[in-house]
Motif scaffolding. Structure first.
Motif, PDB file in Angstrom:
ATOM      1  N   GLU A   1      54.664  14.838  -4.031  1.00 13.36           N
ATOM      2  CA  GLU A   1      53.243  15.114  -3.866  1.00 13.36           C
ATOM      3  C   GLU A   1      52.558  13.851  -3.348  1.00 13.36           C
ATOM      4  OE1 GLU A   1      52.688  18.093  -7.692  1.00 13.36           O
ATOM      5  OE2 GLU A   1      52.342  15.947  -7.932  1.00 13.36           O
ATOM      6  N   THR A   2      51.504  14.015  -2.582  1.00 13.84           N
ATOM      7  CA  THR A   2      50.721  12.876  -2.098  1.00 13.84           C
ATOM      8  C   THR A   2      49.252  13.109  -2.424  1.00 13.84           C
ATOM      9  OG1 THR A   2      50.492  13.860   0.110  1.00 13.84           O
ATOM     10  CG2 THR A   2      52.350  12.370  -0.257  1.00 13.84           C
ATOM     11  N   SER A   3      48.538  12.017  -2.682  1.00 12.59           N
ATOM     12  CA  SER A   3      47.133  12.142  -3.085  1.00 12.59           C
ATOM     13  C   SER A   3      46.281  11.075  -2.439  1.00 12.59           C
ATOM     14  CB  SER A   3      47.008  12.034  -4.616  1.00 12.59           C
ATOM     15  OG  SER A   3      47.317  10.720  -5.043  1.00 12.59           O
ATOM     16  N   VAL A   4      44.977  11.363  -2.383  1.00 14.94           N
ATOM     17  CA  VAL A   4      43.950  10.389  -2.003  1.00 14.94           C
ATOM     18  C   VAL A   4      42.887  10.429  -3.097  1.00 14.94           C
ATOM     19  CG1 VAL A   4      42.193   9.731  -0.349  1.00 14.94           C
ATOM     20  CG2 VAL A   4      44.375  10.647   0.465  1.00 14.94           C
ATOM     21  N   ASN A   5      42.655   9.293  -3.726  1.00 17.84           N
ATOM     22  CA  ASN A   5      41.673   9.171  -4.807  1.00 17.84           C
ATOM     23  C   ASN A   5      40.487   8.346  -4.344  1.00 17.84           C
ATOM     24  OD1 ASN A   5      44.250   9.828  -6.158  1.00 17.84           O
ATOM     25  ND2 ASN A   5      43.106   9.509  -8.053  1.00 17.84           N
ATOM     26  N   LEU A   6      39.290   8.871  -4.558  1.00 16.60           N
ATOM     27  CA  LEU A   6      38.051   8.148  -4.288  1.00 16.60           C
ATOM     28  C   LEU A   6      37.195   8.175  -5.546  1.00 16.60           C
ATOM     29  CD1 LEU A   6      37.187   9.748  -0.814  1.00 16.60           C
ATOM     30  CD2 LEU A   6      38.378   7.582  -1.215  1.00 16.60           C
ATOM     31  N   SER A   7      36.572   7.057  -5.853  1.00 17.74           N
ATOM     32  CA  SER A   7      35.671   7.026  -7.006  1.00 17.74           C
ATOM     33  C   SER A   7      34.534   6.064  -6.731  1.00 17.74           C
ATOM     34  CB  SER A   7      36.415   6.603  -8.282  1.00 17.74           C
ATOM     35  OG  SER A   7      36.869   5.270  -8.196  1.00 17.74           O
ATOM     36  N   VAL A   8      33.383   6.352  -7.325  1.00 13.02           N
ATOM     37  CA  VAL A   8      32.226   5.469  -7.230  1.00 13.02           C
ATOM     38  C   VAL A   8      31.546   5.473  -8.582  1.00 13.02           C
ATOM     39  CG1 VAL A   8      30.745   7.315  -6.352  1.00 13.02           C
ATOM     40  CG2 VAL A   8      30.092   4.920  -5.994  1.00 13.02           C
ATOM     41  N   GLY A   9      31.116   4.319  -9.039  1.00 12.30           N
ATOM     42  CA  GLY A   9      30.562   4.256 -10.383  1.00 12.30           C
ATOM     43  C   GLY A   9      29.752   3.015 -10.623  1.00 12.30           C
ATOM     44  N   GLY A  10      29.285   2.875 -11.826  1.00 11.68           N
ATOM     45  CA  GLY A  10      28.493   1.723 -12.201  1.00 11.68           C
ATOM     46  C   GLY A  10      28.300   1.633 -13.686  1.00 11.68           C
ATOM     47  N   VAL A  11      27.820   0.473 -14.125  1.00 12.30           N
ATOM     48  CA  VAL A  11      27.673   0.169 -15.555  1.00 12.30           C
ATOM     49  C   VAL A  11      26.269  -0.349 -15.786  1.00 12.30           C
ATOM     50  CG1 VAL A  11      28.580  -1.167 -17.499  1.00 12.30           C
ATOM     51  CG2 VAL A  11      30.112  -0.469 -15.636  1.00 12.30           C
ATOM     52  N   LEU A  12      25.603   0.194 -16.794  1.00  9.41           N
ATOM     53  CA  LEU A  12      24.276  -0.265 -17.180  1.00  9.41           C
ATOM     54  C   LEU A  12      24.336  -0.770 -18.617  1.00  9.41           C
ATOM     55  CD1 LEU A  12      21.195  -0.528 -16.698  1.00  9.41           C
ATOM     56  CD2 LEU A  12      20.986   1.813 -17.592  1.00  9.41           C
ATOM     57  N   THR A  13      23.977  -2.031 -18.808  1.00  6.90           N
ATOM     58  CA  THR A  13      23.934  -2.625 -20.145  1.00  6.90           C
ATOM     59  C   THR A  13      22.547  -3.206 -20.358  1.00  6.90           C
ATOM     60  OG1 THR A  13      26.273  -3.216 -19.986  1.00  6.90           O
ATOM     61  CG2 THR A  13      24.992  -4.267 -21.730  1.00  6.90           C
ATOM     62  N   ALA A  14      21.835  -2.672 -21.360  1.00  5.16           N
ATOM     63  CA  ALA A  14      20.473  -3.130 -21.633  1.00  5.16           C
ATOM     64  C   ALA A  14      20.314  -3.264 -23.133  1.00  5.16           C
ATOM     65  CB  ALA A  14      19.449  -2.160 -21.060  1.00  5.16           C
TER      66      ALA A  14
END
Length: 831
Positions: free
Chosen positions: A599-612
């Motif tokens: 099997e072959t795959s393409v993974n994309l992700s986008v994210g972020g972190v908020l610390t307050a």
């Protein structure tokens, strides 16, 4: 409860809030506690996975990582590692598997809506061997998967669990498409704990006693030996109603039919022993030797389908539904045509003499698991770090089946059989190098060798023997799970080598980029190259953006290429014997089978972190395309001509098969989703912490071969798991001694192909909310007590509209089970 769909506008809002996903805390996501106390120091917990450079805190990682503190895992009513993780990771789902052949022994679990073998499992950062069991009945998504058996890992042995929720095949190799789970073992050289736990369901069944222990010992002045064990048993449960056909038999006067004739519930665990050890020794200032491993043994027994004494083909009836009466004479002179003849004439035989009310086989197996990993790591004088490792792992599933017959043996049949066993063995060696902080650069490179062997051992002779009544239409082999024949037995091996390189660069004080490339070569299908790029940008003191893009792969396992199995499953015309065969078997080839490709795959992700301050928020969006996905075909009917052609080729048992399945690369999917985690420890509410964990996952089948993959399998891949799952937890320290937990669990709606019926028995199951509670009391610094309940309001899934078909009162693939509320008590002693 209504099906609360997550609309496009809501999804856009969720993505725009902030991006990334990590339960970043020392106590983040405890299995039943999910005690996510995210203070500043907790955010700085270090993770090993995700980077081959120096360990980073989860808030600084360019990919989402959850850290689960090992001590919190023991604060739980559940005892199986799969169940613990399903409470910890919102996208992790596991079911009860009541009647699922070998899947009852090693339950398949799904992360991010993908198959069990799309998640790579590590222990102390080293690859864990896979189980010998292949999930032949996995509710569509897990069909044919062969993943590791993490249930052999006792919670008390763990220092922490790291869950990397991102594609990582370029870093770690095959299987790391959905992510990576790394179990870090305890390494203390002193102290320990003993834990005793007992619980049962509100219905009064399923009692589960358990005892576990851990101790740390010194190994000279410069090392440690850490030992852990767990032992438990679990009684079976039943959430069954009488089958319609069994009720009709009783109404007609058959008093030998059991009520209920077939049991749906959790299987019985007769014994479950687990042992882990972890050792380390500082040889000098620059060298550290380590060794860890395990041994486990589990005996599990569950139920099968009811064999109707009037209609079960091959035992009580022929292919046309006529009574099957055996002639025991050598020359067929018995004139055996009626049940009356069988009951009154010695030369005639009917299985109504042995089982007048029909019978329901009990299927089980003994699973043994062992491993040993040893290595040496250190640092050379030029600053280059090294880590050399050797590993061996083995998993064995030795099957048994009771209360059944080899019909072809007639009155001479035994009723208990040993159908054979599967064995999975893996040997590995790796050499890794690292070089840190060279003008803000970090480098890592290395090589790995793995050898994987899958073995089939034939069963005892009666389990596959062709008896004297076979020519008269009686079935061959132990009914329900025929034994592996000597010609099925064998050993198959594959080797592969891999080389990789990683690089990380801090472009500025606030911007980090990483890259990885890996090449692997398998001796059966050749080579594959995969890469990954990821980055994190600290936009402000409180907010970071991050993202990743990677390619990945999963190699077909040796077991998938060579396994043989015959199981009884529900087909269009009722129960039928379905053969799962290698794709290169003549029967499979006749129906379109061909050698497997990766099997072959393409993974994309986008994210972020908020610390307050006391508030911590992460959100991740991921998008995974998977091509040439491996699974079993839907059952392909064998015509009489097919069977005749195969018998003429020398495949004598082909005449007893109703359908055939084999492994294939015949479909592509796209999976996307969002992980959201929010943690809040307000100063104004002393002693309290709040945590929200949510996942949305959706899979779309982009293309498939309709000759091999049926529409019901497509719908199972897309709809068999809830698209939405989440938990909201409130932890409160009431006093210095008392503490409490209240947690709400949400499970979205899903679709079940009941009894794997090819869509003939569909169930649209509503969303549900369950609640868990626990009250703990610290008697003193050594002793603590806890009382709690999972699903305290005793919530069940919707009633099964097809309950009369096979006796299941509720949909059997429910993500929160179908056994109702469970209460428990726990005593801990720490020293």
């Amino acid at each position: 409860m209504s099906n609360n769909k997550f609309g496009i506008s809501s999804l856009s809002l969720a993505i725009s809030i902030a991006l990334a996903g990590s339960f970043a805390s020392t106590q983040a996501l405890a299995a039943e506690d999910q005690d996510i106390l995210v203070k500043v120091e907790n955010v700085e917990r270090m993770a090993v996975v995700g980077s081959r450079a120096a360990p980073r805190s989860v808030g600084e990682s360019p990919v989402p990582i959850d850290i689960i503190d090992g001590d919190e895992l023991t604060k739980n009513g559940a005892t199986d590692m799969n169940d613990l993780l399903s409470k910890v990771v919102p996208s992790y789902n596991v079911g009860v598997q009541p009647i699922s052949d070998a899947s009852t022994l090693v339950r398949p679990a799904n992360m991010r809506g993908l198959a069990p073998d799309h998640t790579l499992v590590l222990v102390n950062g080293k690859r864990r061997h896979r189980a010998s069991v292949i999930a032949f009945q996995g509710a569509g998504i897990s069909d044919g998967a062969q993943g590791p058996d993490i249930s052999v890992i006792p919670a008390i042995a763990l220092k922490q669990i790291e869950v990397l929720r991102d594609g990582a095949a370029a870093q770690y190799g095959s299987d790391a498409i959905a992510g990576v789970i790394n179990f870090q073992l305890k390494d203390a050289s002193e102290g320990g704990s003993i834990e005793a736990r007992y619980g049962q369901y509100y219905e009064g069944d399923g009692s589960t006693p358990m005892i576990a222990g851990n101790i740390g010992l010194p190994l000279t002045d410069d090392g440690f030996v850490n030992l852990s064990f767990e032992y438990k048993e679990a009684d079976a449960t039943s959430r069954s109603v009488q089958r319609d056909d069994a009720a009709a038999l009783i109404a007609a006067g058959n008093t030998a039919v059991a009520n209920p004739a077939q049991i749906w519930g959790a299987p019985e665990t007769k014994e479950d022993f687990k042992f882990f050890f972890n050792m380390g020794l500082e040889l000098n200032d620059d060298q550290h030797a380590y060794m860890f491993g395990n041994w486990a043994r589990r005996d599990v027994e569950g139920g099968f389908y009811f064999r109707n004494p009037e209609t079960r083909e091959g035992v009580y009836a022929d292919g046309d539904g006529n009574p099957l009466i055996g002639d025991l004479t050598d020359d067929m002179s018995g004139n055996c045509t009626t049940h009356e003849a069988a009951m009154t004439q010695d030369q005639c035989w009917s299985f109504q003499e042995m089982f007048p009310g029909g019978f329901t086989p009990n299927f089980g197996g003994v699973v043994e698991d062992s491993s040993l990993v040893a290595g040496l790591r250190g640092e050379l004088k030029n600053g280059i770090g090294y880590d050399g490792t050797f590993s061996y792992g083995e998993n064995t599933a030795d099957f048994y089946i009771k209360n059944t017959v080899n019909a072809s043996l007639g009155p001479d049949t035994p009723t208990s059989f040993s159908p054979g066993k599967y064995v999975q063995q893996e040997t590995g060696a790796s050499l890794d190098f690292t070089y840190f902080e060279v003008d803000t650069w970090s480098f890592a490179w290395g090589a790995e060798y793995r050898r994987e062997t899958f073995e089939i051992y034939n069963g005892d002779v009666p389990s596959f023997e062709i008896g004297p009544l076979a020519a008269q239409g009686f079935g061959i082999g132990s009914n329900g799970f025929p034994g592996f024949k000597p010609e099925d037995a064998g050993s198959w091996t594959r080797s592969n080598i891999g080389i990789y390189a990683d690089v990380e660069k801090e472009l500025t004080d606030d911007f980090l980029m990483t890259a990885a490339i890996r090449y692997e070569n398998y001796d059966d299908f050749g080579g594959t190259t995969n890469g990954k790029l990821s980055a994190i940008w600290n936009a402000t003191e409180y907010f970071s953006l991050r993202g990743a893009a990677s390619t990945g792969f999963r190699a077909p396992t040796v077991g998938q290429n060579n396994v043989r199995n015959v199981t009884t499953a529900f087909g269009p015309n009722g129960l039928q014997d379905q053969a799962t065969l290698p794709p290169t078997n003549p029967i499979s080839v006749q129906k379109g089978g061909k050698p497997l490709e990766p099997e072959t795959s393409v993974n994309l992700s986008v994210g972020g972190v908020l610390t307050a301050g006391d508030f911590f928020l992460t959100v991740d969006y991921y998008h995974i395309t998977l091509e040439d996905r491996i699974s079993q075909t839907s059952p392909i009917e064998l015509t009489d001509q097919d069977k005749q052609d195969l018998v003429e080729q020398g495949i004598l048992d082909a005449g007893s098969f109703s359908a055939v399945r084999y492994f294939t690369n015949d479909f592509d999917t796209t999976t996307q989703g969002v992980d959201l985690v929010a943690n809040y420890t307000p100063e104004w509410f002393e002693g309290s912490s709040f945590s929200l964990a949510y996942n949305w996952t959706e899979t779309k089948v982009d293309s498939y071969n309709p000759e091999n993959i049926g529409e019901s399998k497509v719908k199972s891949l897309e709809e068999a798991l809830p698209h939405h799952k989440g938990t909201l937890t409130w932890n409160q320290d009431l006093t210095d001694e008392f503490r409490s937990l209240v947690r709400m669990n949400y499970y979205g709606a899903y679709w079940e192909d009941h009894l794997d019926s090819n869509g003939d028995l569909p169930i649209d199951v509503s969303s549900a909310v369950t609640f868990d509670v626990e009250l703990g009391y610290d008697v003193n610094e050594n002793w603590s007590l806890a009382l709690g309940a999972q699903n305290i309001l005793d919530t069940y899934p919707d009633d099964n509209p097809w309950a009369g078909e096979a006796g299941a009162a509720y949909p059997v693939t429910s993500p929160y089970g179908f056994n109702g509320g469970f209460y428990y008590g726990r005593v801990n002693y720490t020293f």
